[in-house]
Write a protein that holds these residues in place. Sequence first.
Motif, PDB file in Angstrom:
ATOM      1  N   ASP A   4      -1.652   2.935 -18.212  1.00  0.00           N
ATOM      2  CA  ASP A   4      -0.502   3.637 -17.520  1.00  0.00           C
ATOM      3  C   ASP A   4       0.045   2.507 -16.648  1.00  0.00           C
ATOM      4  OD1 ASP A   4      -1.144   6.278 -18.493  1.00  0.00           O
ATOM      5  OD2 ASP A   4      -2.257   6.916 -16.633  1.00  0.00           O
ATOM      6  N   LYS A  79      -1.800  10.662  -8.207  1.00  0.00           N
ATOM      7  CA  LYS A  79      -3.068  10.868  -8.548  1.00  0.00           C
ATOM      8  C   LYS A  79      -3.435  12.131  -9.462  1.00  0.00           C
ATOM      9  CE  LYS A  79      -7.176  12.212  -5.718  1.00  0.00           C
ATOM     10  NZ  LYS A  79      -7.757  12.728  -4.489  1.00  0.00           N
ATOM     11  N   PHE A  82      -2.736  11.004 -12.923  1.00  0.00           N
ATOM     12  CA  PHE A  82      -3.810  10.217 -13.587  1.00  0.00           C
ATOM     13  C   PHE A  82      -5.082  11.141 -13.859  1.00  0.00           C
ATOM     14  CE2 PHE A  82      -2.608   6.403 -10.727  1.00  0.00           C
ATOM     15  CZ  PHE A  82      -2.219   5.634 -11.543  1.00  0.00           C
ATOM     16  N   CYS A  90      -4.714   1.125 -15.049  1.00  0.00           N
ATOM     17  CA  CYS A  90      -3.434   0.910 -14.308  1.00  0.00           C
ATOM     18  C   CYS A  90      -2.902  -0.029 -14.000  1.00  0.00           C
ATOM     19  CB  CYS A  90      -3.621   2.049 -13.165  1.00  0.00           C
ATOM     20  SG  CYS A  90      -2.095   2.175 -11.977  1.00  0.00           S
ATOM     21  N   ALA A 105      -4.692   5.180  -7.863  1.00  0.00           N
ATOM     22  CA  ALA A 105      -5.688   5.075  -9.079  1.00  0.00           C
ATOM     23  C   ALA A 105      -7.128   5.011  -8.666  1.00  0.00           C
ATOM     24  CB  ALA A 105      -5.107   3.518  -9.856  1.00  0.00           C
ATOM     25  N   VAL A 110      -9.764   5.623 -11.660  1.00  0.00           N
ATOM     26  CA  VAL A 110      -9.087   4.841 -12.742  1.00  0.00           C
ATOM     27  C   VAL A 110     -10.180   3.576 -12.806  1.00  0.00           C
ATOM     28  CG1 VAL A 110      -7.314   3.306 -13.892  1.00  0.00           C
ATOM     29  CG2 VAL A 110      -6.821   5.625 -12.547  1.00  0.00           C
ATOM     30  N   ARG A 113      -7.930  -1.510 -12.237  1.00  0.00           N
ATOM     31  CA  ARG A 113      -6.479  -1.238 -11.447  1.00  0.00           C
ATOM     32  C   ARG A 113      -5.937  -2.663 -11.322  1.00  0.00           C
ATOM     33  NH1 ARG A 113     -10.666   1.442  -9.457  1.00  0.00           N
ATOM     34  NH2 ARG A 113     -11.325  -0.137  -8.062  1.00  0.00           N
TER      35      ARG A 113
END
Length: 371
Positions: A4, A79, A82, A90, A105, A110, A113
């Motif tokens: 992402d 958020k 995600f 991310c 993230a 996630v 990051r």
Amino acid sequence: MRIDFVITELFVGGAERCLTELAIGLADAGDEVRVFSIGSLPTGEQRLLVERLEQRGIALTSANVDRWTGTLRAFRKLKQWFAESPPDICQTFLYHANVIGAWAAKSAGVPVRVGGVRVAESNRIRCALERVAVRQMDSVICVSDGVRRFAHRELHATDNQLAVIPNGVDVHRFSAARPADWTSLEWPADSIVALFVGRLHPQKGIERIQSHIDSIVPPNTKRRLLIVGDGPLQQEIDDWADAVGAERVRRIGWQADVGPLMKGCRLLLLPSHYEGMPNVALEAMAAGRPVVCSRVEGVEELLKHRLKEQTFASEDVGAMKNLIETFLLDEVWSEQIGTENCEHVTREFSVEAMIDAYRAHYRELLIRTGG
């Protein structure tokens, strides 16, 4: 990999072009890619990058938040985005995306990051906020060694976090461009044009060009200065250009395709006070043009093959004037340096090399974190 990307906005600029090329390249390689813009999606000609992403089937979402007062709303929407389809990685681009995206993230769980620092802007408040965001990141990708040093010094990123991946440029798009016809600006076809392309902002050091306009573009010669761009200084620059005279200086607004202008000019001017790795210099080099740049972040890496001939110490405006004069007087020299510039970016700054470097870094991060 499920990747992402989060960016502050998708108006056409260097970071936005990088994200677009990267997202498309990774999707073509088989990765699952989505893009989130904190700001509202642009309209009109500025939709160029949005349309490219949509045409390649890349999912695109916007928080439609264009002011800091909407920060909490952007955080919540990101958020949730995600959480609905959790990515492996991310990657955020630019200050606002770094700050909001890192926390969203982290909050959404996630696993990897990655931040993206592209400009060495020493703003005390911004650096303080981005410093906190960096603590939530597994990696911080910088576009040049100069930006890496800035991120280490000002954002307190650790050596283990920091990586350098320079921008890439589509060389053919600029090298194959048809040179601009200067008669469209009511200038003679054989005008010798010095070109500035960029946001009209104090960062870009345009006052350095203004202070030497009579030697760069003397009256009653073939020399011309073309300024391309919009921004907070545009009215001031328009008033100044009117005072100098349209036969010597013109400003035109943002252009969807600057390739013909770069192909047709004698050289590009970029007297910035700070940068990261200026895309506009890469583009001029791909078009086979010499550049005259202040020696700011990223420039030494771009122009290391001909550094002395194309750069000046940031405060030495006299040296800038002398470099410009050399290129404007000697077309053969300009063509030689321009050819070397094109060969240099073809070898070292291709879009394909940039995509491969990001992909390899993401894989390394997933292995390192057990993803």
